[in-house]
Design an enzyme around this catalytic site. Structure first.
Site, PDB file in Angstrom:
ATOM      1  N   GLU A 167      -0.399  -9.336  -0.469  1.00  0.00           N
ATOM      2  CA  GLU A 167      -1.841  -9.622  -0.348  1.00  0.00           C
ATOM      3  C   GLU A 167      -2.481  -9.726  -1.738  1.00  0.00           C
ATOM      4  O   GLU A 167      -3.331 -10.586  -1.983  1.00  0.00           O
ATOM      5  CB  GLU A 167      -2.515  -8.535   0.488  1.00  0.00           C
ATOM      6  CG  GLU A 167      -2.058  -8.623   1.949  1.00  0.00           C
ATOM      7  CD  GLU A 167      -2.631  -7.524   2.812  1.00  0.00           C
ATOM      8  OE1 GLU A 167      -2.245  -6.355   2.584  1.00  0.00           O
ATOM      9  OE2 GLU A 167      -3.464  -7.817   3.684  1.00  0.00           O
ATOM     10  N   GLY A 216       0.793  -5.094   1.139  1.00  0.00           N
ATOM     11  CA  GLY A 216      -0.336  -5.191   0.219  1.00  0.00           C
ATOM     12  C   GLY A 216       0.048  -5.857  -1.097  1.00  0.00           C
ATOM     13  O   GLY A 216      -0.803  -6.453  -1.770  1.00  0.00           O
ATOM     14  N   GLU A 226       3.691  -4.908   7.710  1.00  0.00           N
ATOM     15  CA  GLU A 226       2.760  -3.912   8.258  1.00  0.00           C
ATOM     16  C   GLU A 226       2.963  -3.669   9.748  1.00  0.00           C
ATOM     17  O   GLU A 226       2.836  -2.542  10.234  1.00  0.00           O
ATOM     18  CB  GLU A 226       1.311  -4.356   8.011  1.00  0.00           C
ATOM     19  CG  GLU A 226       0.818  -4.178   6.585  1.00  0.00           C
ATOM     20  CD  GLU A 226       1.153  -5.355   5.675  1.00  0.00           C
ATOM     21  OE1 GLU A 226       2.019  -6.185   6.031  1.00  0.00           O
ATOM     22  OE2 GLU A 226       0.547  -5.445   4.589  1.00  0.00           O
ATOM     23  N   ALA A 231       0.842  -1.198   0.000  1.00  0.00           N
ATOM     24  CA  ALA A 231       0.000   0.000   0.000  1.00  0.00           C
ATOM     25  C   ALA A 231       0.875   1.245   0.000  1.00  0.00           C
ATOM     26  O   ALA A 231       2.029   1.202   0.447  1.00  0.00           O
ATOM     27  CB  ALA A 231      -0.885  -0.011   1.244  1.00  0.00           C
TER      28      ALA A 231
END
Ligand code: 3H9
Length: 677
Positions: free
Chosen positions: A102, A99, A122, A60
């Site tokens: 992910e 992310g 994270e 992210a």
């Protein structure tokens, strides 16, 4: 943002968002639309998602966390990929983080180049994976392995990822794009991670966490990571996802997450010099010289040797030189024993070292760092010798912790080549390097040193010249006040506990023990001018001698010492001090707030470029807890008004020249000079 190309019936989607393919709002939108279109396109049978440049994705976009998430959110995007009716393959190389991983787990298949590294970091930002990572990873690798990755943030290799079931195929780096196409040709139907069972139970996760307690930290994010992974073992996928979402939303607004994200950007910002043009030419550095084979010199040399740079190591005498060479060899051997390096790497690193007692052997070095005793006369002698023997254009650096670089530069005919490179001890381990800019240091020298520090894995921070530069200058009033407080009646344990409760690894008196009580000692045991002298006279030189302000047991744990209590009492009696009860609040003001005041002065004087650089110095050089963001981030959160009030309340203790820094006082008592809201 995205590049598409179709080969036969395979659509390759490449994320192009340099430098790290962060998955910001526009990338997410583009990916979402690309999946929609490919699903409708009769000519496309299989989709590949790949990263452009040197990595798949760093996850992210962290800079977006302080605003409401724009649709599609990362979680929505990952669900959309997983829902796709056609097989989607993640093609991984370089780094696949947060992310990014992910997204890869939302894809139906994963193929990776063999040098890929995968992680869910994270937690280091005070978060948990918020796009299904806590629910999908346990389904792929089991919940115990998942909690390891998620709650520590540690990276794994592609080989480990394949062994654990996280990736399906591993291919040579050179062939990964072509191999991905071959792999895609074999795929027929999607295989969705969310449909896999989790085989580990919640109790097994608990047992694993208990058995590995030391690996997992105690921050809000660590607890949330464990809670979310446990949910995967006993709740439906959708329920687990909902829990993950609510935990993420709580964490992302937390003080710890904001501080940790500040720390992330602060470190990276520190490596840049505000007014230095980006295209400033750097000097080529191929050969290093280090003067002094003591603790600092050998530690410094190790960094360069590990980075593949040859080092000429100079000492005055053969036996001191040999001790240094042995220390370096032992460091590498211990690296091999701990599995941190291979025997080949050890052999190569040792072979790059050229020990010598002939100063003239430094004439081929592009950068020469002196790491000798902190004595200006000796340093000046060295710099005038270097001026004579170093080749034109060589950078001449001092590892001084306190002394004036300009004075050293003054004895050379090339002050533009002179710079400070202040490594922190142990120099092969600590990440921080203060790059000290003298009055005449050349811009290209600064650019070279900042770049070189990064090349050897360090985090450089620019500092101007003053006594102690950024880090040690703030340390001095802290240590001074700690000793004063002890004399006035506080106990050693009480003084240190105020700092350790704040999250610092050790308090100021333990720090004196670690650095050496004898720093600056006149070495005359009959002359007792201060508490340090009294301790040194009894042979209590700090951790290295087994005792200082504390006694140290066989595992180097500090234990309070009746002998020191007696020394302190005697000292008080001799000085006519009647001890009084001292509050923790007073200790906080005098050992911590006083540093904030010093930092404000450092900024006012332009010694540091920015407040966040000071935070970086203390986080990386002195163990200031990252989850409070460094001293100035912490001070801003604490409230500058209360810092000023505390300093004013205790100003009598800070000496006749003390003044609350103007930049702290500016505006109202609520003024927040470091980080305006
Ligand atoms: C996440 O994914 C949350 C999700 O689970 C859920 C969401 C709902 N975003 O480090 P470098 C910038 S959280 C924005 O010097 P390197 C960095 O600031 C994310 N910016 O390069 C720098 O900018 P500048 C989890 C980022 O080659 C530039 O890129 N992911 C991001 O030494 C170069 O960075 C992570 O925690 C980002 N994600 O190292 C991974 N990443 O040039 C964080 C970097 O202006 N990133 N930037 O100073 C890293 O660990 C390293 O950057 C990486 C490259 C290893 C990738």
């Amino acid at each position: 943002m995205l590049r598409h190309s179709r080969i036969e019936d395979i659509l390759e989607i490449v994320i192009e968002n340099p430098p790290v393919n962060a998955l910001g709002a526009s990338v997410r939108r583009a990916l979402f639309d690309a999946i929609d279109q490919a699903e409708k396109d009769a000519l496309v049978r299989v989709l590949l998602i790949r990263g452009g440049g040197k990595l798949f994705s760093a996850g992210a976009d962290i800079s977006e966390f302080d605003r409401p998430e724009e649709e599609p959110g990362l979680s929505t995007l990952v669900d959309r990929i997983e829902d796709c009716a056609k097989p989607v393959v993640a093609v991984l190389h370089g780094q696949c983080l947060g992310g990014g991983l992910e997204v890869a787990m939302g894809c139906h298949f994963r193929i990776a180049a063999s040098s890929t590294r995968l992680a869910l970091p994270e937690v280091t930002l005070g978060l948990l994976p918020g796009a299904g990572g806590t629910q999908r990873l346990p389904r792929l690798v089991g919940a115990a392995a998942a909690v390891n990755m998620i709650a520590t943030g540690a990276a794994i290799t592609a080989q480990e990822a394949q062994a654990s079931g996280l990736i399906d195929r591993l291919v040579d780096d050179a062939e990964f794009a072509a191999a991905a196409l071959d792999y895609a040709r074999t795929l027929v139907a999607p295989r969705r991670t969310r449909d896999l069972p989790v085989v580990t139970t919640a109790d097994e996760v608990d047992a694993h966490v208990a058995a590995n307690a030391r690996k997992f930290g105690g921050l809000e994010a660590h607890k949330a990571c464990i809670e979310a992974v446990k949910a995967a073992t006993c709740q439906l996928f959708a329920q687990g996802l909902a829990l993950e979402k609510s935990l993420f939303e709580k964490l992302v607004k937390s003080d710890q997450a904001r501080a940790l994200q500040h720390a992330f950007f602060a470190e990276r910002r520190a490596a840049t010099i505000a007014d230095l043009p980006r295209d400033t030419a750097k000097r080529p550095i191929a050969q290093i010289g280090v003067i002094g084979a003591g603790t600092m010199g050998t530690g410094i040399a190790v960094n360069f040797l590990l980075a593949g740079l040859p080092v000429t190591l100079v000492e005055k005498g053969a036996s001191a030189l040999q001790r240094g060479v042995d220390t370096i060899a032992r460091t590498f051997a211990s690296g091999v024993a701990k599995g941190k390096m291979t025997a080949d790497q050890e052999q190569r690193a040792n072979s790059l070292l050229a020990p010598t007692i002939a100063f003239d052997d430094l004439s081929g070095s592009d950068l020469i760092i002196e790491a000798v005793f902190e004595d200006m006369t000796i340093k000046k002698e060295i710099f005038s010798t270097l001026d004579r023997i170093a080749k034109p254009g060589a950078i001449l650096a001092s590892n001084t912790s306190f002394l004036d670089i300009n004075e050293m530069a003054g004895v050379t005919k090339r002050p533009e080549d002179v710079v400070g490179l202040h490594f922190f001890s142990p120099a092969n381990i600590m990440k921080l390097v203060e790059v000290i800019q003298g009055a005449r240091t050349g811009q290209d020298v600064l650019a070279t040193c900042m770049g070189l520090a990064k090349r050897i894995g360090k985090a450089p921070v620019l500092s101007g010249v003053c006594y102690g530069f950024i880090g040690n200058r703030m340390l001095l009033p802290r240590l001074d006040q700690a000793r004063q407080l002890l004399l006035e009646g506080a106990t050693i344990a009480q003084i240190d506990a105020v700092s350790t409760r704040l999250g610092l690894p050790i308090g100021p008196l333990q720090m004196i023990d670690l650095a050496g009580v004898d720093i600056g000692w006149h070495r005359d045991p009959t002359r007792i001018d201060n508490l340090n002298d009294a301790l040194c006279a009894k042979g209590r030189l700090g951790q290295k001698s087994g005792s200082g302000y504390y006694d140290y047991d066989e595992r180097r744990r500090p234990v309070s010492s009746p002998e020191v209590d007696a020394i302190v009492q005697q000292f008080r009696a001799d000085a006519g001090i009647v001890p009084r009860a001292i509050s923790d609040d007073e200790i906080m003001v005098r050992t911590v707030y006083i540093m904030i005041n010093e930092a404000a002065l450092i900024l006012e004087e332009g010694i540091a470029q920015r407040a966040s650089d000071i935070d970086t110095v203390w986080m990386l050089g002195f163990g200031w807890p990252r989850w409070t963001g460094g001293p100035l981030w912490w001070a801003t959160q604490t409230g500058i008004g209360s810092i000023i009030d505390g300093l004013e309340r205790h100003r009598d203790h800070f000496g006749p020249f003390f003044a609350v820094a103007e930049s702290l006082k500016k505006g109202s008592s609520r003024y927040q000079p470091f980080y305006p809201a």
